[in-house]
Design a protein around this motif. Sequence first.
Motif, mmCIF file in Angstrom:
data_model
loop_
_atom_site.group_PDB
_atom_site.id
_atom_site.type_symbol
_atom_site.label_atom_id
_atom_site.label_comp_id
_atom_site.label_asym_id
_atom_site.label_seq_id
_atom_site.Cartn_x
_atom_site.Cartn_y
_atom_site.Cartn_z
ATOM 1 N N ILE A 190 0.846 -1.204 0.000
ATOM 2 C CA ILE A 190 0.000 0.000 0.000
ATOM 3 C C ILE A 190 0.876 1.247 0.000
ATOM 4 O O ILE A 190 0.617 2.218 -0.717
ATOM 5 N N PHE A 191 1.927 1.221 0.807
ATOM 6 C CA PHE A 191 2.856 2.357 0.851
ATOM 7 C C PHE A 191 3.531 2.562 -0.501
ATOM 8 O O PHE A 191 3.695 3.700 -0.970
ATOM 9 N N LEU A 192 3.918 1.478 -1.168
ATOM 10 C CA LEU A 192 4.548 1.589 -2.480
ATOM 11 C C LEU A 192 3.591 2.185 -3.507
ATOM 12 O O LEU A 192 4.012 2.925 -4.402
ATOM 13 N N ARG A 193 2.322 1.871 -3.392
ATOM 14 C CA ARG A 193 1.333 2.460 -4.314
ATOM 15 C C ARG A 193 1.253 3.971 -4.122
ATOM 16 O O ARG A 193 1.056 4.724 -5.076
ATOM 17 N N ILE A 194 1.413 4.410 -2.880
ATOM 18 C CA ILE A 194 1.390 5.845 -2.606
ATOM 19 C C ILE A 194 2.589 6.529 -3.249
ATOM 20 O O ILE A 194 2.504 7.666 -3.733
ATOM 21 N N LEU A 195 3.729 5.827 -3.285
ATOM 22 C CA LEU A 195 4.938 6.396 -3.875
ATOM 23 C C LEU A 195 4.976 6.291 -5.391
ATOM 24 O O LEU A 195 5.822 6.920 -6.035
ATOM 25 N N SER A 196 4.080 5.505 -5.986
ATOM 26 C CA SER A 196 4.149 5.232 -7.432
ATOM 27 C C SER A 196 4.087 6.470 -8.323
ATOM 28 O O SER A 196 4.635 6.435 -9.420
ATOM 29 N N LEU A 214 7.194 -3.525 9.322
ATOM 30 C CA LEU A 214 8.531 -2.982 9.571
ATOM 31 C C LEU A 214 9.043 -2.201 8.358
ATOM 32 O O LEU A 214 9.607 -1.105 8.505
ATOM 33 N N LEU A 215 8.852 -2.744 7.166
ATOM 34 C CA LEU A 215 9.287 -2.041 5.954
ATOM 35 C C LEU A 215 8.522 -0.738 5.775
ATOM 36 O O LEU A 215 9.085 0.279 5.344
ATOM 37 N N LEU A 216 7.245 -0.768 6.107
ATOM 38 C CA LEU A 216 6.435 0.452 6.036
ATOM 39 C C LEU A 216 6.983 1.515 6.979
ATOM 40 O O LEU A 216 7.177 2.677 6.587
ATOM 41 N N ILE A 217 7.286 1.127 8.215
ATOM 42 C CA ILE A 217 7.796 2.082 9.207
ATOM 43 C C ILE A 217 9.157 2.630 8.774
ATOM 44 O O ILE A 217 9.408 3.841 8.826
ATOM 45 N N ILE A 218 10.036 1.751 8.320
ATOM 46 C CA ILE A 218 11.382 2.161 7.922
ATOM 47 C C ILE A 218 11.329 3.172 6.782
ATOM 48 O O ILE A 218 11.980 4.232 6.826
ATOM 49 N N ASN A 219 10.564 2.871 5.756
ATOM 50 C CA ASN A 219 10.532 3.748 4.576
ATOM 51 C C ASN A 219 9.726 5.017 4.822
ATOM 52 O O ASN A 219 10.091 6.085 4.316
ATOM 53 N N ALA A 220 8.652 4.912 5.613
ATOM 54 C CA ALA A 220 7.881 6.113 5.937
ATOM 55 C C ALA A 220 8.717 7.074 6.780
ATOM 56 O O ALA A 220 8.591 8.304 6.654
ATOM 57 N N THR A 221 9.590 6.526 7.618
ATOM 58 C CA THR A 221 10.464 7.357 8.440
ATOM 59 C C THR A 221 11.358 8.243 7.570
ATOM 60 O O THR A 221 11.608 9.404 7.887
ATOM 61 N N VAL A 222 11.854 7.675 6.466
ATOM 62 C CA VAL A 222 12.704 8.459 5.567
ATOM 63 C C VAL A 222 11.930 9.643 4.993
ATOM 64 O O VAL A 222 12.437 10.770 4.942
ATOM 65 N N VAL A 223 10.698 9.398 4.555
ATOM 66 C CA VAL A 223 9.889 10.468 3.980
ATOM 67 C C VAL A 223 9.617 11.549 5.018
ATOM 68 O O VAL A 223 9.761 12.754 4.747
#
Length: 372
Positions: free
Chosen positions: A34-40, A330-339
Amino acid sequence: PHFRTKFKILWSFCQITSQLESSLQLSFPTPFTIFLRILSPFNLSLRLFRIGCLVRRTFQLELFVVTLGPGVLWALAVGALWARAEAARRRNESNPSYTKEDWKRDCFSLLLIISFVVYAPASKVAIETFACETVETGTFLSADLSVDCTSTTHRWNMAYAAVMLLLYPFGVPALYQWQLMTHRDRINPPSHKLLDKGEKRLLRARILQQEKMAERNEDPSIRYLAFLFDSYLPKFWWAEVAEAIRRLSLSSAPILLMRSTTTQIIILLLLSFLFNGAYASLRPFAQLSDSTLATTAQWAVTLTLIGAAYVRTSDGSDGDDAGALVTGVLLLIINATVVVLGVVLAFWNGDGEAEELAMRWFGARDAIASTL
């Protein structure tokens, strides 16, 4: 430059991360998907637009739109800027407020920005044109299984994509290198022009880089190239070329690298660790906040690849549903943290940051020497 560098780092990160699923031909757990779709949207895909009622959305259409569209937009902008220059000339022919030289510089600056924005998605779609897979019924395009790789139409597409490969994956870094190499002595002024031998002995390397940055920022002849170099310390005048190679290596190149295998992920992990080490040892960015954001983003890519390796090796085995869910979260939290970190740092006041770096890294004595 403060905001622009954060934008560049975040843009690159979002493009790399959102392309991993298709590059690896892997389905991440639902929370992260879902997070990747937001970044698409960062990859400028036609899948974002509901054009099915107007025209059939095909891989061929996406190939032409993503690779030719930026050129059309740039040409329109060039025309608009030309009209501005002509209007300024008519108002005051002897001393126009916007000259033809201004027009040339602005056109080239805009070309650099557009090339940066479309570099990853244009390279990806060009490379995908050559990624075919063979099944019992024939050979089809991995990105669109409705496309027969042996058809005459696709062979023409491959010929066109070969030209785009020269233009984007190879042409864009070559353009950057040409311009940076041509103006290297202005981007990284020789130290003898700034300080005498006595002063150079008092100053550490970082303080000297600050002096060089002040010198290059006052040079109007290279201002139109600032997008390529003002994020980095002068001695790393080539860093934008290296950054383009990093983006290509982690986003588009994997398409042709043992696709759909664990070995592909392992190779990408080794590359990712290499880039982590480069960021940590070189610290090419002019500001500490940029180094922090870039390093964090690169580590997030590395951890995402580790998660991808777990997803591929688990292969939906019994009892792995909970593990997949945890991995996705965990991947969602890690990548959202960068944004979130990028947005916060973009609006954080970085004035005086170079001086803070000097105090932190080199000690009070060298920082005081910078005022002599």
